[in-house]
Design a protein around this motif. Structure first.
Motif, mmCIF file in Angstrom:
data_model
loop_
_atom_site.group_PDB
_atom_site.id
_atom_site.type_symbol
_atom_site.label_atom_id
_atom_site.label_comp_id
_atom_site.label_asym_id
_atom_site.label_seq_id
_atom_site.Cartn_x
_atom_site.Cartn_y
_atom_site.Cartn_z
ATOM 1 N N ASP A 286 6.534 -2.657 8.875
ATOM 2 C CA ASP A 286 5.198 -2.143 8.559
ATOM 3 C C ASP A 286 4.211 -3.307 8.682
ATOM 4 N N VAL B 264 7.321 -5.100 4.851
ATOM 5 C CA VAL B 264 5.863 -5.052 5.045
ATOM 6 C C VAL B 264 5.374 -6.484 5.224
ATOM 7 N N PHE C 208 0.860 -1.179 0.000
ATOM 8 C CA PHE C 208 0.000 0.000 0.000
ATOM 9 C C PHE C 208 0.900 1.234 0.000
ATOM 10 N N ALA D 100 1.033 -2.930 9.316
ATOM 11 C CA ALA D 100 -0.303 -2.307 9.257
ATOM 12 C C ALA D 100 -1.387 -3.341 8.961
ATOM 13 N N PHE E 211 -7.133 1.088 10.999
ATOM 14 C CA PHE E 211 -8.164 1.440 10.006
ATOM 15 C C PHE E 211 -9.279 0.383 10.102
#
Ligand SMILES: Cc1ncc(COP(=O)(O)O)c(C=O)c1O
Length: 383
Positions: A170, A144, A93, A172, A196
């Motif tokens: 990362d 990531v 992303f 996320a 999120f």
């Protein structure tokens, strides 16, 4: 087709199902915040940080306003800036490379492993070489944990140690996943995650957190998230951000964390059934040895020559949504095209961008719906 015969649409991620399960506990948590009115840095923020530290095994957790801020704040704390290179995978992303570029440093994109979608340590070495040739100082690497699966942290740490880079993970998409028996949040200098709403552990707005065992870094991050505040509230000692997590979101996350283990197990069951049902028609995700996933996405690869848009349309006509993460790797996007890439190119990232597609995935996907999805995907290949 008669509109009354259209197949009932399946949600891609069913936040409403989780909301039904948690019901009143979330309403009560929000009401408590509305009653005490400490909307910024209220008690729930610190309770959440302690709960996340216990869950992950990290020594310190600093909550913040988003996953992007989590990445940016660590780079700011380490004075990453102009002239520095930060190595990132291209198949990710955009926030991964965006956080780097926002500091003034140069993101240098490296390739991923086609089987796991995660950073390829050999390409990382080639990216470091490319950065040096351009006169940049390689300072950090951001692996990531894409789609929920942990990256190969040992392989990346070995290259980082050899080259003197710090590692900012990362995670996320992958909070809750583990690497070699340890939950993410304890690899490298620091780990960033996002809350999120669509993430495996998501709040009802934007949110994020940073995990680290470095007490000094944690103290700097706590200053950065309040405009670089020093011990005297009105003497700011560094540049910072409005980077705090709202108390309301912390209160919601505390309730969601209570069912998170159970949701991770449910997501893994869905992934197992998908793999059994689809493994002989498409390329299903590969879990590397020592890695687990929280299945932020269930991403398959379509066979060579398959028309991806046609496949998505065939599923959509049966009420099954799909999404493409990511149709363009970062080095192919307008805002990032001018940044350098690892020597040898990024062919794996480019081919993944051409043939991946993600299926509905969440902890509340029941078996009949899974079977319907599996049957529809298989059906798309039988004509
Ligand atoms: C890999 C990755 N990094 C960073 C982020 C940024 O997180 P946020 O949207 O909370 O800023 C995301 C969010 O989608 C992500 O998927």
């Amino acid at each position: 087709m008669n509109k009354h015969m259209l197949a009932e649409p399946v949600p891609f991620i069913d936040l409403a199902a989780q909301r039904r399960r948690l019901g009143k506990s979330i309403d009560d948590a929000v009401s408590r915040v509305l009653a005490h009115c400490q909307f910024i840095n209220g008690p729930e923020v610190f309770q959440l940080e302690a709960a996340l530290a216990a869950f992950s095994g990290a020594g310190h957790v600093v909550s913040c306003a988003s996953g992007t801020d989590a990445l940016l704040m660590v780079l700011m704390a380490r004075d990453v800036g102009r002239g520095d290179a930060v190595l990132c995978p291209s198949f990710t992303f955009c926030a991964t490379g965006e956080a780097v570029a926002l500091t003034g440093a140069t993101p240098v994109f490296v390739d991923v492993d086609e089987a796991t979608f995660n950073m390829d340590a050999a390409s990382l070495e080639r990216g470091i070489a490319a950065a040096r040739k351009l006169g940049l100082k390689p300072k950090a690497v951001i692996p990531v944990d894409l789609f929920g699966q942990s990256a190969d942290h040992d392989a990346i740490a070995a290259v980082a140690a050899e080259e003197g880079l710090f590692v900012l993970d990362d995670a996320a998409q992958a909070f809750g996943a583990s690497y070699k028996g340890r939950r993410l949040g304890t690899s490298g200098l620091a780990t960033a995650t996002s809350f999120f709403p669509a993430k495996p552990l998501g709040c009802f707005g934007d949110g994020g957190a940073i995990f680290t065992d470095d007490a000094e870094l944690a103290a700097t991050l706590r200053s950065i998230r309040v405009h670089g505040q020093g011990s005297d509230k009105y003497d700011n000692v560094r540049l910072g951000l409005t980077g705090r997590l709202d108390t309301m979101q912390a209160a919601i996350l505390l309730e969601k964390l209570k069912v998170f283990e159970d949701e991770i197990a449910a997501r893994n069951k869905v992934a197992e059934r998908y793999a059994q049902g689809l493994g002989n028609v498409v390329t299903v995700p590969h879990l590397a040895s020592g890695c687990t996933s929280v299945w932020a996405q269930y991403t398959i690869r379509l066979p060579k020559g398959c028309d991806r848009d046609g496949f998505a349309a065939a599923l959509k006509s049966q009420g099954i949504p799909t999404a493409i993460y990511y149709p363009k790797s970062m080095h192919q996007q307008t805002a990032y095209r001018h940044f350098p890439v690892a020597d040898g190119g990024l062919s794996a990232s480019e081919s993944l961008s051409g043939d991946v597609i993600s299926l509905p995935m969440h902890a509340y996907l029941d078996e009949p719906t899974q079977d319907r999805i599996i049957k529809t995907v298989r059906g798309a290949f039988s004509t």
